[in-house]
Each structure stands twice: as structure tokens, then as C-alpha cells.
Motif scaffolding. Structure first.
Motif, PDB file in Angstrom:
ATOM      1  N   GLY A 161       0.809  -1.215   0.000  1.00  0.00           N
ATOM      2  CA  GLY A 161       0.000   0.000   0.000  1.00  0.00           C
ATOM      3  C   GLY A 161       0.846   1.270   0.000  1.00  0.00           C
ATOM      4  O   GLY A 161       0.335   2.366  -0.224  1.00  0.00           O
ATOM      5  N   PHE A 162       2.139   1.121   0.304  1.00  0.00           N
ATOM      6  CA  PHE A 162       3.056   2.268   0.253  1.00  0.00           C
ATOM      7  C   PHE A 162       4.010   2.123  -0.932  1.00  0.00           C
ATOM      8  O   PHE A 162       5.113   2.647  -0.922  1.00  0.00           O
ATOM      9  CB  PHE A 162       3.826   2.378   1.575  1.00  0.00           C
ATOM     10  CG  PHE A 162       2.947   2.802   2.717  1.00  0.00           C
ATOM     11  CD1 PHE A 162       2.806   4.152   3.044  1.00  0.00           C
ATOM     12  CD2 PHE A 162       2.219   1.867   3.447  1.00  0.00           C
ATOM     13  CE1 PHE A 162       1.973   4.549   4.092  1.00  0.00           C
ATOM     14  CE2 PHE A 162       1.384   2.254   4.486  1.00  0.00           C
ATOM     15  CZ  PHE A 162       1.255   3.603   4.808  1.00  0.00           C
ATOM     16  N   ASN A 163       3.534   1.381  -1.929  1.00  0.00           N
ATOM     17  CA  ASN A 163       4.288   1.212  -3.173  1.00  0.00           C
ATOM     18  C   ASN A 163       5.612   0.473  -3.021  1.00  0.00           C
ATOM     19  O   ASN A 163       6.528   0.643  -3.824  1.00  0.00           O
ATOM     20  CB  ASN A 163       4.536   2.566  -3.860  1.00  0.00           C
ATOM     21  CG  ASN A 163       3.245   3.131  -4.441  1.00  0.00           C
ATOM     22  OD1 ASN A 163       2.289   2.395  -4.695  1.00  0.00           O
ATOM     23  ND2 ASN A 163       3.213   4.438  -4.645  1.00  0.00           N
TER      24      ASN A 163
ATOM     25  N   PHE B 269       9.828   7.836  -0.584  1.00  0.00           N
ATOM     26  CA  PHE B 269       9.418   9.018   0.180  1.00  0.00           C
ATOM     27  C   PHE B 269      10.644   9.863   0.525  1.00  0.00           C
ATOM     28  O   PHE B 269      11.128   9.842   1.649  1.00  0.00           O
ATOM     29  CB  PHE B 269       8.685   8.599   1.463  1.00  0.00           C
ATOM     30  CG  PHE B 269       7.505   7.711   1.225  1.00  0.00           C
ATOM     31  CD1 PHE B 269       6.297   8.240   0.801  1.00  0.00           C
ATOM     32  CD2 PHE B 269       7.605   6.334   1.418  1.00  0.00           C
ATOM     33  CE1 PHE B 269       5.200   7.416   0.574  1.00  0.00           C
ATOM     34  CE2 PHE B 269       6.513   5.505   1.198  1.00  0.00           C
ATOM     35  CZ  PHE B 269       5.310   6.049   0.776  1.00  0.00           C
TER      36      PHE B 269
HETATM   37  C1  LIG Z   1       1.915   4.864  -5.111  1.00  0.00           C
HETATM   38  O1  LIG Z   1       2.201   5.170  -6.450  1.00  0.00           O
HETATM   39  C2  LIG Z   1       1.104   5.713  -7.152  1.00  0.00           C
HETATM   40  C3  LIG Z   1       1.505   5.832  -8.625  1.00  0.00           C
HETATM   41  O2  LIG Z   1       2.756   6.458  -8.743  1.00  0.00           O
HETATM   42  C4  LIG Z   1       0.695   7.024  -6.517  1.00  0.00           C
HETATM   43  O3  LIG Z   1      -0.425   7.546  -7.168  1.00  0.00           O
HETATM   44  C5  LIG Z   1       0.361   6.801  -5.050  1.00  0.00           C
HETATM   45  O4  LIG Z   1       0.080   8.027  -4.401  1.00  0.00           O
HETATM   46  C6  LIG Z   1       1.497   6.107  -4.343  1.00  0.00           C
HETATM   47  N1  LIG Z   1       1.100   5.743  -2.984  1.00  0.00           N
HETATM   48  C7  LIG Z   1       1.722   6.184  -1.897  1.00  0.00           C
HETATM   49  C8  LIG Z   1       1.195   5.717  -0.560  1.00  0.00           C
HETATM   50  O5  LIG Z   1       2.662   6.941  -1.937  1.00  0.00           O
END
Ligand SMILES: *[C@@H]1O[C@H](CO)[C@@H](O)[C@H](O)[C@H]1NC(C)=O
Ligand SMILES: *[C@@H]1O[C@H](CO)[C@@H](O)[C@H](O)[C@H]1NC(C)=O
Ligand SMILES: *[C@@H]1O[C@H](CO)[C@@H](O)[C@H](O)[C@H]1NC(C)=O
Length: 577
Positions: free
Chosen positions: A212-214, A288
Motif C-alpha cells: 500500500g506504500f508502493n 518518500f
Molecule cells: C503509489 O504510487 C502511485 C503511482 O505512482 C501514486 O499515485 C500513489 O500516491 C502512491 N502511494 C503512496 C502511498 O505513496
């Protein structure tokens, strides 16, 4: 001595009068009453707990399934937890002979154990330390009667009985299947444990949360430790070592955790689940870039190789910390249901905050709590008080007080982890009013030498509870590894039900009678010696005696090489921490 006289002696040892009045700290005891009520509401219904205790009996002593009647009655001892053992009354064939009533499935199981020990002379231990010895239990129809009109009632002097250390998973459990776990859960219920740590399978939860945090699964390959090293990877001491974990391992551990938790709740236990301590994968800094992520120093890892060492800590004051913590709590609830509010978190274990400014420490503490209470507003933070012993140079009274008071009284429970050797409650005005659990640590590093301090175990918890303004709310066993020194664990387990100090010499006679099946003068003599020597290790040193009797036969001329002394050095560092 005849069998009858001995059983009488055992009975005298077993039954203690009602609890002496204690002088509890009012605020902490009020807060605890609320927690107890809340946790009781999350247990399975009384019939389910009864069935769980019966199923335990059917595994332990299937021949006697009809000899016992079980009854779970929450609240039958007022605010305290208890079990009551009495004659079932009827004499019809195949009718129950003994009724065991308890306030939960755990109490019923402990009552069964108490009866098997003190009326039937049985002995129960881990398989590796003697196993289950029930040969002395008379056949159905001739079970010993319980004296006294109303039978015998044993009340818990303190509500909680905690079990496990955050590293026990790595020292003892990691390769266990459900069959072994089921045995352990039975053992736990029989010993009266009602607050077990439940750490299995958390990597599978982390995988989902980080997604969920990519963070992809591949990005976790250098983060999770291998199965045998999970504990240290979880604590952020090292990462990647022994890994990566396969998807099948992750899935299988999660499935195992679900079985474990279901059984815990059925028996009436309150599991302690993990929570977020700030430990994040390396990729977090890239995903991040603005987050406050610190790379920690080399804790103690393989050759200082950065592939394995120097993990990444997300600063609790960063808003992302609360987001990750919240997601983790929610993911657990989604998988396991609403089964507990108690979460372990040891952010500052072996990891000093950047400054010793009390107001900063207080901010960090409340951020850690916010990360668990955002997802669960009733969250209670259970913290190992290890930092106060291991890093006492940093954690002086103002720093300790700042951390302990960073959340309201009643939202934190501290484990006085090494209380049998270095009790912190005595030097911290009872953790400055914060409820704590008197824990025996006993075992370091899964070492299995004969070792222990029976005197401290038999009296320490009683002294702590009866001390003025006591904030003690439980006893616990926080050994690093299990399956050794059965005498130590049996005595400590009994302290959950003992209102008075135990006369160890007499208790050992009953112990050895049960363990060896008869009273043998020479064995009692031997136990007298053991009690005054190896089981009175008051040197204050963690059990690192080198007992060659339990060493692997690996002596070689290289034993004296620098390799070994480096290993010795690492051991020292490890246990300073
Ligand atoms: C994960 O990546 C997507 C696509 O780049 C982005 O829209 C989303 O905000 C990201 N999620 C987080 C939790 O950073
Ligand atoms: C116990 O608490 C009372 C009331 O707060 C206080 O007056 C007393 O000094 C405390 N006793 C000890 C031994 O801390
Ligand atoms: C254990 O050792 C302490 C001193 O370290 C002593 O006071 C105590 O009497 C000993 N207990 C036994 C059972 O020998």
C-alpha cells in the motif's frame, strides 16, 4: 513416607489462604480493571471456552474425558480470575467425578493441571524436558476426592500471566508446525498463561501493508530476515540475512498465525500483537524522499557488511510513521478480527533517541502510541522494559518518566523483563505509576545449561505485589528460548496463582515426587544441593555459564583462534544490549 501422607503434604503445599490485603496504586488499578473487562469481552463465549478446555483434556488424557465436568463462568469470583475444584457429587458410572469451574478456559485448564499435580501426583512438562507423565493418575471411577465442602478455590493475585520474549520465535518456535503449536498452546493454558505474545506470520502482514506504500515484494527481499533470524530483522538489528522469504513461507506462516490466534481466543487468552516500531525497508527513502528516515549503525551483525546491517528507521515524529502504523493495525484487524487491543512496540529497544531531552522523548512516545491508536482507539502499548536495564546510562529517571508518561496511565503496560535479577520497579517508583508485569527472563540466547534463582522466583512477585503503591498487574515469563530447566518454569508458572511466598524446600519435595513418580531420599538430597547451588545463581550474570555437558562436540585446535574470541566478543555485546 506413604503415598497418602505425601499427597497430604502436596495438598498443604497447594492450598494457600485468601490473598493478603495489598496496597495497590489506585489510578493504575482502576485503569487495569477497565482493560480486564474490555479484554474479557473479546474472548470466545463461555461454551466455546469450555469446549476448548475439553478438547485440551481429550488431547492430554483422553481416557478421563468423562471424569471431569468443566464450567466456564466469567465473573464467578468477582473482579478476580479463579478456578474452583470440587467433587462432582454423583456416583453414577461414567458420571463426572470432579468439577472444575473457572472464569475462563485458561482458568479451567489451570485448575485441571492443579488437580492433576496436587491430587494425582502427575507431572507435565515440555516434551524435551520430560514430557507428560500421567501414569500416577488413577483410572476413571477412582479419582481422588477433593476435601472441604465447597472444594478448593484458587484466585489469581494479579490478573495477567504473560508469556514469550520478542526473540523466542527465533530461538525456539520458528520451525514449528501447527501440531507443535497446538501442544504449546495446551501447555500455556495448563500453566495459566493468559497474555501471550503472538508474533507469528507478521511478515505476511507487512508485505501487504508495504504494498500500500508502493513497496513491492521484491523490495522486501533485502529487508526480511530468513526464518531463523526473523526476530532480529523485526527489531531492526539486521536485515536480509538468511533471506529472502518465499511467498509460500509467508502464506504458510500467516495461516499458522490464524490457527494460533483462534485457539488462543477460544481458550480465553488475550493475544499481544505486533505493531509498527519504525523499521522500514531501504527503498522507503527513495519512495518518500522527504520522509525522515535514519540509517542506524551496525548493531551487531555479519562482518559489518552493509548488505545485512544498518537498518532504516522512520522517525516517529514523521507523519508517515502514523500512516504506516495505522495501516499495520488495520491490516491485522482485517485478517484476524477484533481479538485484542494490546500491542507490543519496542522502538527504543537498543536504539537510543537522538536526544535525551525529556520533552522530545515524550513527543516520540506519544507518536508511537498514536500510530497504534489511530487504527485502534482502545490500543494499549505493551513495552518491554529492557531498555531501562540494558541502557540505564541513557534512561535516567527524567527520561524514563517522560517515556512512561507519554501516554495516559492505563494505555501502557511495561514488562519488568529481568525482575528476578534486576527489578526496575524498585528503582523507578513502580514505573512512575504505570502498570507493569513482573517477568522472569532467565534464559538468554537459548542456552540450555542448568541455571536459575528459585528464591527470587518464589518471593519476588509476592514482594512486588505487596509493596506500597504497587503497580504490578501480572507475572510473566520472558525467556529468550524455551524447553530447558523445567523446575524453573514450573515454579514461575505457579506464581500466577500463589498469594504467598513459596517454601521452596518443601515445594521441591513435591516437585521431585511428581517428576520421578516416588519419594526417593537421595533425589531429595540432590535437589537440596541443586537448590543451594546451581538453582541459586545470584551472581547477577545472564546465564552464560559454559556447560560442556550441553555443548555441541565441536572442539578443534582453532577454538583458540581470534575467530572464537570475536564470537565471544559478539556474545558480550549482544547481551549488553
Ligand atoms: C503509489 O504510487 C502511485 C503511482 O505512482 C501514486 O499515485 C500513489 O500516491 C502512491 N502511494 C503512496 C502511498 O505513496
Ligand atoms: C504511596 O502513595 C502515597 C499517596 O500518593 C504517598 O503519600 C506515599 O508516599 C507513597 N508511598 C511510597 C512508598 O511511595
Ligand atoms: C542464595 O544465595 C544468597 C546469597 O547470594 C543467600 O542469601 C541465600 O540464602 C541463598 N539461598 C539458598 C537457597 O541457598
Amino acid at each position: 513416607m506413604t503415598r497418602g501422607t505425601l499427597l497430604l503434604l502436596l495438598l498443604l503445599v497447594a492450598i494457600s489462604p485468601s490473598p493478603a490485603a495489598s496496597s495497590k496504586n489506585e489510578a493504575s488499578s482502576r485503569a487495569m480493571d477497565q482493560i480486564i473487562a474490555k479484554m474479557a469481552s473479546k474472548r470466545s463465549s463461555p461454551p466455546v471456552q469450555e469446549a476448548a478446555a475439553r478438547a485440551l483434556l481429550s488431547r492430554l488424557l483422553p481416557t478421563h474425558l468423562s471424569s471431569f465436568a468443566f464450567k466456564v463462568r466469567p465473573g464467578s469470583c468477582g473482579p478476580t480470575a479463579c478456578f474452583r475444584i470440587r467433587n462432582a457429587g454423583t456416583a453414577a458410572p461414567n458420571a463426572p467425578e470432579i468439577t472444575i469451574e473457572g472464569t475462563s478456559g485458561v482458568e479451567v485448564s489451570s485448575g485441571l493441571h492443579w488437580y492433576l499435580k496436587y491430587w494425582c501426583g502427575a507431572h507435565l512438562s515440555w516434551d524435551k524436558t520430560g514430557g507428560v507423565q500421567l501414569g500416577s493418575v488413577p483410572p476413571p471411577g477412582s479419582l481422588p476426592r477433593v476435601g472441604g465442602g465447597g472444594g478448593v478455590t484458587v484466585k489469581r493475585p494479579v490478573p495477567w500471566n504473560y508469556y514469550q520474549n520478542v526473540v523466542t520465535s527465533s530461538y525456539s518456535f520458528v520451525w514449528w508446525d501447527w501440531k507443535r503449536w497446538e501442544k504449546e498452546l495446551d501447555w500455556m493454558a495448563l500453566q495459566g498463561i493468559n497474555l501471550p505474545l503472538a508474533f507469528t506470520g507478521q511478515e505476511a502482514i507487512w508485505q501487504k501493508v508495504f504494498k500500500g506504500f508502493n513497496v513491492s515484494s521484491e523490495n522486501l527481499d533485502n529487508f526480511f530476515g530468513g526464518p531463523a533470524f526473523l526476530a532480529w530483522a523485526r527489531m531492526g538489528n539486521l536485515h536480509g540475512w538468511g533471506g529472502p522469504l518465499s511467498q509460500s513461507w509467508l502464506d504458510q506462516q500467516l495461516a499458522l498465525q490464524k490457527l494460533i490466534l483462534t485457539r488462543m481466543v477460544e481458550l480465553g487468552m488475550t493475544p499481544v500483537l505486533p505493531s509498527f516500531s519504525g523499521n522500514v525497508p531501504a527503498i522507503f527513502k527513495q519512495i518518500f524522499p522527504l520522509a525522515s528516515v535514519t540509517r542506524l549503525g551496525d548493531w551487531n551483525t555479519v562482518n559489518g557488511d552493509p548488505r545485512w546491517c544498518c537498518t532504516y528507521l522512520l522517525d516517529p515524529s514523521d507523519p508517515l510513521f502514523i500512516e504506516v502504523g495505522d495501516a499495520f493495525i488495520r491490516q491485522q484487524e482485517k485478517e484476524y478480527g477484533d481479538i485484542t487491543n494490546i500491542y507490543n512496540c519496542d522502538t527504543f529497544n537498543e536504539n537510543e533517541p537522538p536526544t535525551n531531552d525529556p520533552s522530545y522523548i515524550s513527543t516520540l512516545g506519544s507518536a508511537v502510541y498514536k500510530a497504534m491508536s489511530k487504527g485502534d482507539p482502545d490500543a494499549i502499548w505493551l513495552m518491554q522494559g529492557w531498555l531501562f536495564s540494558s541502557d540505564s546510562a541513557f534512561w535516567k529517571p527524567p527520561q524514563m518518566k517522560a517515556l512512561l508518561h507519554s501516554v495516559p496511565i492505563g494505555k501502557m503496560i511495561v514488562l519488568d523483563l529481568f525482575a528476578e535479577v534486576k527489578p526496575i520497579w524498585e528503582i523507578s517508583s513502580q514505573f512512575y505509576g504505570v502498570p507493569y508485569v513482573w517477568c522472569m527472563l532467565h534464559n538468554f540466547g537459548g542456552n540450555i545449561e542448568m541455571y536459575g534463582i528459585l528464591d527470587a522466583i518464589s518471593s519476588g512477585p509476592i514482594e512486588a505485589r505487596l509493596s506500597p503503591n504497587s503497580t504490578m498487574v501480572g507475572v510473566g515469563m520472558c525467556m529468550e528460548g524455551i524447553e530447558h530447566n523445567p523446575v524453573v518454569y514450573e515454579l514461575m508458572s505457579e506464581m500466577a496463582f500463589r498469594n504467598h511466598k513459596i517454601q521452596v524446600e518443601a515445594w521441591l519435595k513435591s516437585y521431585s515426587y511428581r517428576r520421578y513418580g516416588q519419594a526417593i531420599h537421595q533425589i531429595n538430597e540432590a535437589w537440596h544441593i541443586l537448590y543451594h547451588t546451581i538453582y541459586n545463581c545470584t551472581d547477577g550474570i545472564a546465564d552464560h555459564n559454559k556447560d560442556y555437558i550441553v555443548e555441541l562436540p565441536d572442539y578443534s585446535p582453532h577454538m583458540k583462534s581470534p575467530e572464537i574470541s570475536r564470537e565471544g566478543q559478539m556474545m558480550k555485546i549482544r547481551h549488553k544490549t
